[in-house]
Write a protein that holds these residues in place. Structure first.
Motif: not given
Length: 704
Positions: A514-528
């Motif tokens: 069971v995992l949270p889905v992250q839809r951000a594009k690769r390379g996006v800074d987590p803080d941003s």
């Protein structure tokens, strides 16, 4: 590294005897996934037996040389981690191959940023290898570690298969013939047996067949990269005449012990009798006593149950070996000696790996100055790690507290964090789903789990949304919260910790990923990324998350609307292409016969046109009300449940955390469990003819 390149690990680190290999990918659709596997090959390029093939149903070697650590969510996807203790790899093994495979017709070309990284035991990255040209392959050899002149080297392979896990396994000498005669029946357990025994693995090495597809040749000193990936299906999978005669083979995997879900009837005269416990918690009162007892309980079980101790320390770069644990150790530090809550020591081949442990319970925060002192002590004394334990959940693999590590020192000290929820998750996975070697170990883990769940233990995981929760909720109510407010970012981080904890808890109960889905594009800074989500919270007043649960037909969506104080849990189901629209609607309503009457069902149509909707109570007698009147094409159905949202920042009865937990549990128990997962486009399935151990529990093939 580039494809075909190789490098000696000793040239990258002075201590590369234990490494963590990570395979990563991302998918903007959120449903991309793959399974890792590890093969131990001899000088002929073949496995020696089922004990040399590691995958999701066989995740660890008894000697600790290989351990699949499972998936970890990242800021824009997920990664699978593998712990390799190269000092424990048997001498007969010449190569350790790292691979991954997809299922249900999915291809690696659908995923973005395929990559492999290797880090040393301190977590320092040593090398990376990206695969930019994946297309129709359903299995990939990412790379291999191989022996050369007494040292280990790594080679970047990047070789793909269109034949998936079956083709990959066959090429390395694994027999995937799946006949009932190959599977002798397990002896029945006595009706009063205290434990259940899980089925053993059935993968068995086979000699190469004369007319089978060519197997990979043994590597020479520095071979060139393969010119092209194998794309033909091995004859052993496609030609019936190529299969050998069916013979009964003995099982080679050890049988594992699990705790039954339904316990035997108690012998107590009435329910007021409390069962005696190895780790009593009812008398624990003060925070100091909670910390001391929780540390002692955990460390003692780690030392006595090798599978559990190895599971928790492998990710931290500890070798496989004899483990001893200690509490309340006094260590010199200037004029004032320090007393870490615990010490873990692992001995292998005359070397000792040491980690200092700092524990917090009952929601108490870790103190940066205290952790910094332990990091300094570890650096001076040559210890390898400092491990912190608390109710907090780390994000993006980062420590919960920041400390300064002097990189100029020859000895590297790694800072790692564990949440109590992760500890409980690993214990539950072992005793409920994967099994341990004997009943005594299973009982010890059961007692540990009971202690962690006791209300007095203080080990209940993340349970406070933080001081920013109330101001942000009030700011949304009176519309005074503006984008850029740092308090909104703090709430988003707490929300991510809560979702991560729900994934761990639900995964432990189900025995599924069971995992949270992250839809951000690769390379996006987590803080941003979190800043953008915080601005969205300020504008819309909603927190949003998606959970991918293995074996379910869709992604579970959780939305907390702070303006209306409502929680919405929902799942989008793709429309079944078989049958008429009315038949599909009737089939769905029939599946949901036991679901709550207040379940909302919405028909999804092509484009942005809203479809019909209604509650299950109204739709049961008239499923045809789900059909659009204009004949528009139905693309799917959305199932939703609404619930009042708790307002408090804590986990009390009226708290927000408790209400989210209850909403997710209700939707899973009363909706998802009634759905047929077969129409799902991304359901994990093995190819027809693959052995039963390649498939998740409960999944069968035509040959079964």
């Amino acid at each position: 590294m580039i494809k075909g390149a190789n490098v000696a690990l000793s040239s990258l680190s002075e201590d590369a005897g234990s490494v963590v290999v990570s395979l990563g990918w991302c998918s903007t659709s959120g449903d991309g996934d793959a399974d890792v596997s590890v093969l131990l090959l001899d000088e002929n390029g073949k496995v020696g037996g089922d004990q040399d093939f590691f995958f999701y149903n066989h995740p660890a070697a008894p000697d600790g040389s290989v351990q699949l650590l499972g998936k970890t969510p990242t800021g824009d996807g997920s990664e699978d981690r593998i712990s390799l203790d190269l000092t424990a790899v048997p001498e007969r093994v010449e190569r350790v191959v790292i691979a991954a495979s997809r299922y249900e017709g999915a291809r690696f070309g659908d995923l973005d940023d395929l990559r492999l990284t290797i880090a040393d035991r301190a977590g320092e990255p040593l090398l990376g290898f990206s695969i930019p040209d994946a297309s129709v392959e359903s299995a990939f050899l990412f790379g291999e570690l191989y022996r050369r002149a007494g040292e280990w080297k790594f080679r970047a392979i990047g070789q793909g298969y269109e034949t998936g896990l079956g083709g990959l396994a066959t090429d390395f000498g694994i027999d995937i013939d799946d006949s009932p005669e190959d599977d002798p029946e397990e002896p029945e357990q006595p009706s009063d047996a205290p434990v259940d025994v899980t089925a053993a693995q059935t993968v068995t090495a086979a000699a190469p067949e004369a007319d089978a597809a060519p197997l990979p040749a043994p590597r020479t000193e520095e071979p060139a990269a393969p010119a092209s990936a194998p794309t033909t299906t091995p004859a052993a999978l496609t030609t019936p005449a190529a299969k050998p005669a069916v013979t009964r083979r003995p099982r080679t995997a050890k049988r594992k012990v699990t705790i039954p879900e339904t316990m035997r009837k108690s012998l107590a005269e009435n329910e007021n009798w409390q069962q005696s416990r190895l780790f009593p918690a009812s008398s624990v009162k003060s925070d100091r006593e909670r910390e001391m007892r929780a540390t002692s309980v955990l460390l003692s079980v780690m030392a006595q149950v090798p599978e559990f101790g190895r599971r928790l320390t492998a990710a931290f770069g500890a070798p496989a070996g004899r483990m001893e644990t200690f509490t309340e150790v006094t260590l010199p530090h200037g004029e004032t000696p320090k007393r870490p809550d615990g010490v873990i020591r692992v001995e292998r081949a005359g070397r000792i790996w040491t980690a200092l442990v700092e524990t917090k319970t009952n929601g108490n925060p870790l103190k940066p100055e205290q952790v910094q002192a332990y990091a300094d002590i570890a650096a001076r004394r040559g210890y390898e790690a400092v491990i912190t334990l608390s109710n907090d959940v780390a994000l993006d693999g980062r420590p919960v507290v920041e400390v300064k590590i002097d990189r100029r020192r020859k000895n590297k000290v790694a800072l790692w964090h564990l949440s109590w929820t992760e500890v409980a998750h690993q214990a539950q996975m072992l005793i409920r789903h994967e099994g341990v070697v004997n009943a005594a170990h299973a009982w010890l883990l059961q007692e540990l789990l009971h202690y962690l769940r006791h209300e007095n233990s203080g080990c209940h995981g993340f349970q406070n949304m933080g001081p920013a929760w109330v101001p942000v909720r009030k700011g949304i109510d009176d519309e005074t919260l503006v984008p850029g407010d740092g308090r909104a970012v703090a709430v988003v981080e707490s929300w991510e910790r809560l979702i991560r904890q729900i994934c761990l808890r639900l995964g432990g109960e189900l025995g599924q990923k069971v995992l949270p889905v992250q839809r951000a594009k690769r390379g996006v800074d987590p803080d941003s990324r979190r800043a953008a989500l915080a601005d969205d919270l300020c504008a819309k007043g909603r927190l949003h998350a998606e959970l991918r649960i293995d074996g379910t037909p869709g992604v579970l969506t959780v939305t907390a609307d702070l303006r209306t104080a409502k929680l919405r849990t929902s799942m989008d189901l793709p429309a079944d292409e078989q049958g008429y629209p009315l038949s599909r609607a009737k089939r769905l309503v029939k599946q949901l016969a036991e679901a709550p009457a207040d379940l909302h069902i919405e028909t999804l149509l092509d484009g942005d046109t809203p479809g019909p909707r209604g509650t299950l109570e109204r739709l049961r007698p008239e499923p045809g009300d789900l059909l659009p009147g204009n004949g528009a094409r139905i693309t799917g159905f959305r199932l939703s449940l609404l619930k009042s949202m708790g307002s408090g920042r804590g986990s009390a009865e009226s708290g927000f955390i408790r209400s989210v937990d209850e909403a997710v549990d209700r939707f899973h128990q009363h909706v998802i469990t009634h759905l047929d997962p077969r129409p799902a486009a991304r359901r994990r399935r093995a190819p027809e003819g693959a052995p039963a151990c390649f498939r998740p529990p409960g999944q069968t093939s035509a040959s079964d």
